[in-house]
Write a protein that holds these residues in place. Structure first.
Motif, PDB file in Angstrom:
ATOM      1  N   GLY A 182       0.810  -1.216   0.000  1.00 48.42           N
ATOM      2  CA  GLY A 182       0.000   0.000   0.000  1.00 48.42           C
ATOM      3  C   GLY A 182       0.843   1.265   0.000  1.00 48.42           C
ATOM      4  O   GLY A 182       0.356   2.336  -0.364  1.00 48.42           O
ATOM      5  N   THR A 215      -0.955   3.341  -5.478  1.00 47.53           N
ATOM      6  CA  THR A 215      -1.678   2.173  -4.952  1.00 47.53           C
ATOM      7  C   THR A 215      -2.834   2.602  -4.055  1.00 47.53           C
ATOM      8  O   THR A 215      -2.703   3.551  -3.286  1.00 47.53           O
ATOM      9  CB  THR A 215      -0.710   1.278  -4.153  1.00 47.53           C
ATOM     10  OG1 THR A 215       0.333   0.859  -5.035  1.00 47.53           O
ATOM     11  CG2 THR A 215      -1.411   0.059  -3.581  1.00 47.53           C
ATOM     12  N   MET A 216      -3.950   1.921  -4.171  1.00 40.74           N
ATOM     13  CA  MET A 216      -5.073   2.133  -3.251  1.00 40.74           C
ATOM     14  C   MET A 216      -5.525   0.786  -2.716  1.00 40.74           C
ATOM     15  O   MET A 216      -5.418  -0.227  -3.401  1.00 40.74           O
ATOM     16  CB  MET A 216      -6.250   2.825  -3.955  1.00 40.74           C
ATOM     17  CG  MET A 216      -5.995   4.281  -4.296  1.00 40.74           C
ATOM     18  SD  MET A 216      -7.447   5.062  -5.063  1.00 40.74           S
ATOM     19  CE  MET A 216      -8.453   5.421  -3.609  1.00 40.74           C
ATOM     20  N   TYR A 217      -6.068   0.804  -1.497  1.00 41.66           N
ATOM     21  CA  TYR A 217      -6.662  -0.404  -0.943  1.00 41.66           C
ATOM     22  C   TYR A 217      -8.047  -0.593  -1.535  1.00 41.66           C
ATOM     23  O   TYR A 217      -8.744   0.377  -1.850  1.00 41.66           O
ATOM     24  CB  TYR A 217      -6.755  -0.306   0.581  1.00 41.66           C
ATOM     25  CG  TYR A 217      -5.405  -0.217   1.252  1.00 41.66           C
ATOM     26  CD1 TYR A 217      -4.489  -1.257   1.108  1.00 41.66           C
ATOM     27  CD2 TYR A 217      -5.033   0.899   1.993  1.00 41.66           C
ATOM     28  CE1 TYR A 217      -3.228  -1.181   1.712  1.00 41.66           C
ATOM     29  CE2 TYR A 217      -3.785   0.975   2.597  1.00 41.66           C
ATOM     30  CZ  TYR A 217      -2.887  -0.064   2.455  1.00 41.66           C
ATOM     31  OH  TYR A 217      -1.655   0.019   3.040  1.00 41.66           O
ATOM     32  N   LEU A 249     -15.249   2.722  -4.612  1.00 42.05           N
ATOM     33  CA  LEU A 249     -14.029   2.895  -5.407  1.00 42.05           C
ATOM     34  C   LEU A 249     -14.227   2.483  -6.863  1.00 42.05           C
ATOM     35  O   LEU A 249     -13.761   3.183  -7.781  1.00 42.05           O
ATOM     36  CB  LEU A 249     -12.881   2.103  -4.763  1.00 42.05           C
ATOM     37  CG  LEU A 249     -11.507   2.290  -5.392  1.00 42.05           C
ATOM     38  CD1 LEU A 249     -11.123   3.758  -5.505  1.00 42.05           C
ATOM     39  CD2 LEU A 249     -10.444   1.535  -4.585  1.00 42.05           C
ATOM     40  N   GLU A 268     -11.079   8.596  -9.498  1.00 43.65           N
ATOM     41  CA  GLU A 268      -9.931   7.915  -8.888  1.00 43.65           C
ATOM     42  C   GLU A 268      -9.209   7.161 -10.002  1.00 43.65           C
ATOM     43  O   GLU A 268      -9.851   6.507 -10.829  1.00 43.65           O
ATOM     44  CB  GLU A 268     -10.387   6.911  -7.810  1.00 43.65           C
ATOM     45  CG  GLU A 268     -11.177   7.515  -6.657  1.00 43.65           C
ATOM     46  CD  GLU A 268     -10.308   8.144  -5.569  1.00 43.65           C
ATOM     47  OE1 GLU A 268      -9.120   8.438  -5.820  1.00 43.65           O
ATOM     48  OE2 GLU A 268     -10.843   8.344  -4.457  1.00 43.65           O
ATOM     49  N   PRO A 320      -6.157   4.871  -9.579  1.00 46.78           N
ATOM     50  CA  PRO A 320      -5.030   4.106  -9.037  1.00 46.78           C
ATOM     51  C   PRO A 320      -4.392   3.259 -10.138  1.00 46.78           C
ATOM     52  O   PRO A 320      -5.058   2.878 -11.103  1.00 46.78           O
ATOM     53  CB  PRO A 320      -5.682   3.208  -7.984  1.00 46.78           C
ATOM     54  CG  PRO A 320      -7.100   3.076  -8.425  1.00 46.78           C
ATOM     55  CD  PRO A 320      -7.455   4.374  -9.083  1.00 46.78           C
ATOM     56  N   LEU A 360      -4.349  -1.897  -7.192  1.00 44.74           N
ATOM     57  CA  LEU A 360      -5.287  -2.101  -6.094  1.00 44.74           C
ATOM     58  C   LEU A 360      -4.791  -3.251  -5.229  1.00 44.74           C
ATOM     59  O   LEU A 360      -4.439  -4.311  -5.746  1.00 44.74           O
ATOM     60  CB  LEU A 360      -6.685  -2.460  -6.616  1.00 44.74           C
ATOM     61  CG  LEU A 360      -7.467  -1.370  -7.339  1.00 44.74           C
ATOM     62  CD1 LEU A 360      -8.863  -1.887  -7.698  1.00 44.74           C
ATOM     63  CD2 LEU A 360      -7.571  -0.113  -6.483  1.00 44.74           C
ATOM     64  N   ARG A 382     -16.435   8.519  -0.406  1.00 46.52           N
ATOM     65  CA  ARG A 382     -16.309   9.943  -0.699  1.00 46.52           C
ATOM     66  C   ARG A 382     -17.678  10.590  -0.883  1.00 46.52           C
ATOM     67  O   ARG A 382     -18.697   9.912  -1.013  1.00 46.52           O
ATOM     68  CB  ARG A 382     -15.398  10.125  -1.910  1.00 46.52           C
ATOM     69  CG  ARG A 382     -14.031   9.457  -1.618  1.00 46.52           C
ATOM     70  CD  ARG A 382     -12.939   9.939  -2.487  1.00 46.52           C
ATOM     71  NE  ARG A 382     -12.630  11.345  -2.238  1.00 46.52           N
ATOM     72  CZ  ARG A 382     -11.826  12.065  -3.015  1.00 46.52           C
ATOM     73  NH1 ARG A 382     -11.282  11.512  -4.087  1.00 46.52           N
ATOM     74  NH2 ARG A 382     -11.577  13.319  -2.731  1.00 46.52           N
ATOM     75  N   PRO A 438      -0.542   8.798   3.587  1.00 45.41           N
ATOM     76  CA  PRO A 438      -0.540   7.983   2.367  1.00 45.41           C
ATOM     77  C   PRO A 438      -0.096   6.546   2.689  1.00 45.41           C
ATOM     78  O   PRO A 438       0.883   6.343   3.408  1.00 45.41           O
ATOM     79  CB  PRO A 438       0.493   8.688   1.479  1.00 45.41           C
ATOM     80  CG  PRO A 438       0.517  10.104   1.973  1.00 45.41           C
ATOM     81  CD  PRO A 438       0.237  10.031   3.445  1.00 45.41           C
TER      82      PRO A 438
END
Ligand SMILES: Cc1cc2nc3c(=O)[nH]c(=O)nc-3n(C[C@H](O)[C@H](O)[C@H](O)COP(=O)(O)OP(=O)(O)OC[C@H]3O[C@@H](n4cnc5c(N)ncnc54)[C@H](O)[C@@H]3O)c2cc1C
Ligand code: FES
Ligand code: FES
Lengths: 168, 324
Positions: free
Chosen positions: B19, B24-26, B33, B42, B44, B47, B114, B207
């Protein structure tokens, strides 16, 4: 890597962008599952994952590696209808039919949730155990499946009849 | 969607290592997402799926509950300990989204969902300081019926959309985090930020930092708690205003009390002024109304959302009357 879809092992798409919905419809031609909004707002794409209802439009197929998916095609077929499919016909539970596969998959899992005692927004006593599917409970629990044709009364009647032992 | 890679985190250490990489996003249930990636809000490049990490709901030594961040929203709402000891949390969760979405959504993802501000989503046509910092905010002069009445700034008037988070704010929850720098704990009410000049920074997460768990303190009086959500249709809609409250009444007077509001601010809004106004007061309609007035005294309406001030006051009073 494989996803089991209606009993058949299917390989996971190479491109992680492919949603479970597009895998079903575009790659496997299982077009019973419908794409309404593609953003989680209508329920037309509802399928079962290990018996739980989810929205296949917001599901990345790659996340479901190792899981068992059931679509409307896996619940019943022409000549061997699921009892709820039969009840939808008898109660005029649809007009255009676009929301129907999602409604039926959703209802099958909804009844299991109620038996398990999962509370809903309209449940009075949170500690009561198994839920009786009153008219209000049914409507609330099925509110994630919209019907643009307004066939809700027939839909509710079909579900209430099929799962009479859980309904009032 | 722009192309991205996908991997599953084996454990917390593995998640945090991956991460921390740029881009990178979770990934939790994906219900927010995936939608935002499809809208290219978004983007990324990688993932890291964290749904295989702890989803356990366990007793803590002090009599509270610890909830693994991968617990699904349904699993949390149906847990018998939550239903009986923290009914406000069950009620808040089942007031949100639909059964299908709650089956997918994780607790970690719910915290980081969000805003539903239409201008934030309108990538092609509108200005938004969350999407493009410094660009301006079209909601301030635009259609802002759903927007904030408390704690907003000249850069952003969006609201946080979560129901579950309003209950967690009321319950004095804490958030457990993990990063390459090690674990840390934040009070839930400190986790989300007000917009200020940097509305794109919505939480205190660093982050690459991972949410590992939420912890609920014992709070015995929370057995007497509930959630009320006011919305445009009776189900499957975001809140216009919502109220989470727990109250202890001794000899007709308010003892301990916790109140939080949803739909009114950039973060789940802990109503500390209302709580302070209530403590020790007679548990009656007059005290409840005075507390609601105290909380909303700072409210600043926009062009279309002035109704939220009266609505929030009435919702607070109604919820306290139900509990009293
Ligand atoms: C049509 C619709 C209606 C809805 N209505 C409501 C409603 O009425 N009320 C309500 O409260 N919600 C509502 N929701 C929102 C829903 O609750 C959220 O989408 C959901 O909780 C997000 O959880 P997730 O696991 O799917 O998150 P994801 O979409 O997977 O992730 C969301 C964010 O969290 C981050 N993330 C996930 N897990 C972690 C972790 N462990 N650590 C750090 N970061 C993490 C991701 O990187 C991403 O930024 C609605 C959603 C839809 C689509
Ligand atoms: S197509 Fe999935 S919810 Fe509408
Ligand atoms: S039957 Fe047409 S949308 Fe439901």
């Amino acid at each position: 890597m494989a996803i089991t879809i209606n009993g058949d092992a299917v390989s996971v798409p190479d491109d992680p962008r492919v949603s479970l919905l597009d895998l079903l419809r575009e790659d496997l031609r299982l077009t019973g599952t419908k794409k309404g909004c593609n953003q989680g707002a209508c329920g037309a794409c509802t399928v079962l994952v290990d018996g739980e209802r989810i929205l296949s439009c917001l599901a990345l197929a790659v996340q479901y590696d190792g899981r068992a998916i059931t679509t409307i095609e896996g619940l019943g077929a022409a000549g061997a209808l699921h009892p709820l499919q039969q009840a939808f016909i008898e109660h005029d539970g649809f007009q255009c039919g676009y929301c129907t596969p999602g409604q039926i998959c959703s209802a099958v899992a909804m009844v299991a949730e109620a038996r398990r005692g999962v509370p809903s927004h309209v449940t009075g006593d949170l500690d009561a155990g198994a839920i009786t599917l009153t008219h209000d409970e049914l409507r609330e629990r099925m509110s994630g499946n919209l019907c643009r044709c307004g066939a809700h009364n027939g839909i509710m009647a079909a579900i209430a009849e099929t799962f009479a032992e859980a309904a009032e | 969607m722009t192309p991205f890679g996908y991997s599953r985190a084996q454990d917390v250490a593995d998640a945090v290592r991956r991460g921390g990489e740029a881009g990178t996003m979770y990934l939790g249930g994906g219900t927010n997402l995936v939608d935002l990636m499809r809208e290219t809000i978004e983007r990324p490049t990688m993932l890291v799926d964290v749904t295989g990490l702890s989803r356990d709901i366990t007793e803590t030594p002090d009599g509270g509950l610890r909830i693994g961040a991968a617990a699904r929203n349904t699993a949390l709402a149906e847990d018998r300990r939550v239903r009986t000891r923290y009914p406000v949390l069950t009620r808040a969760i089942v007031a949100g989204a639909s059964a299908q979405i709650r089956n997918m959504a994780t607790v970690g993802g719910n915290l980081l969902q969000r805003t539903r501000c239409g201008y934030f989503y309108d990538d092609d046509g509108s200005r938004c300081n969350k999407r493009a910092p410094g660009q301006g905010c079209d909601a301030i002069e635009g259609f802002n019926r759903n927007h904030a009445i408390l704690g907003a700034s000249s850069a952003c008037v969006a609201v946080h959309p979560s129901d579950m988070c309003v209950a967690l704010a009321a319950l004095d929850a804490v958030v457990h985090l993990e990063s390459s720098a090690g674990p840390r704990v934040l009070r839930f009410t400190d986790f989300h930020r007000l917009p200020g000049d940097h509305p794109q920074i919505e939480t205190m997460l660093q982050p690459g930092e991972l949410i590992t768990a939420i912890e609920l303190p014992p709070l015995p009086f929370a057995r007497r708690s509930t959630y009320r959500k006011v919305r445009d249709r009776s189900s499957y809609a975001f809140a216009l205003v919502s109220v989470a409250a727990a109250i202890e009444i001794e000899n007709g007077r308010v003892g301990a009390v916790r109140i939080a509001l949803g739909g009114v601010a950039h973060k789940p809004w802990r109503a500390s002024k209302a709580e302070a106004a209530l403590r020790g007061q007679p548990a009656n309609a007059a005290s409840f109304a005075a507390a609601a007035e105290a909380e909303l005294a700072d409210a600043r309406p926009l062009k279309d959302n002035g109704f939220k001030i009266a609505l929030a006051k009435r919702a607070i009073v109604a919820v306290l009357e139900t509990l009293a």
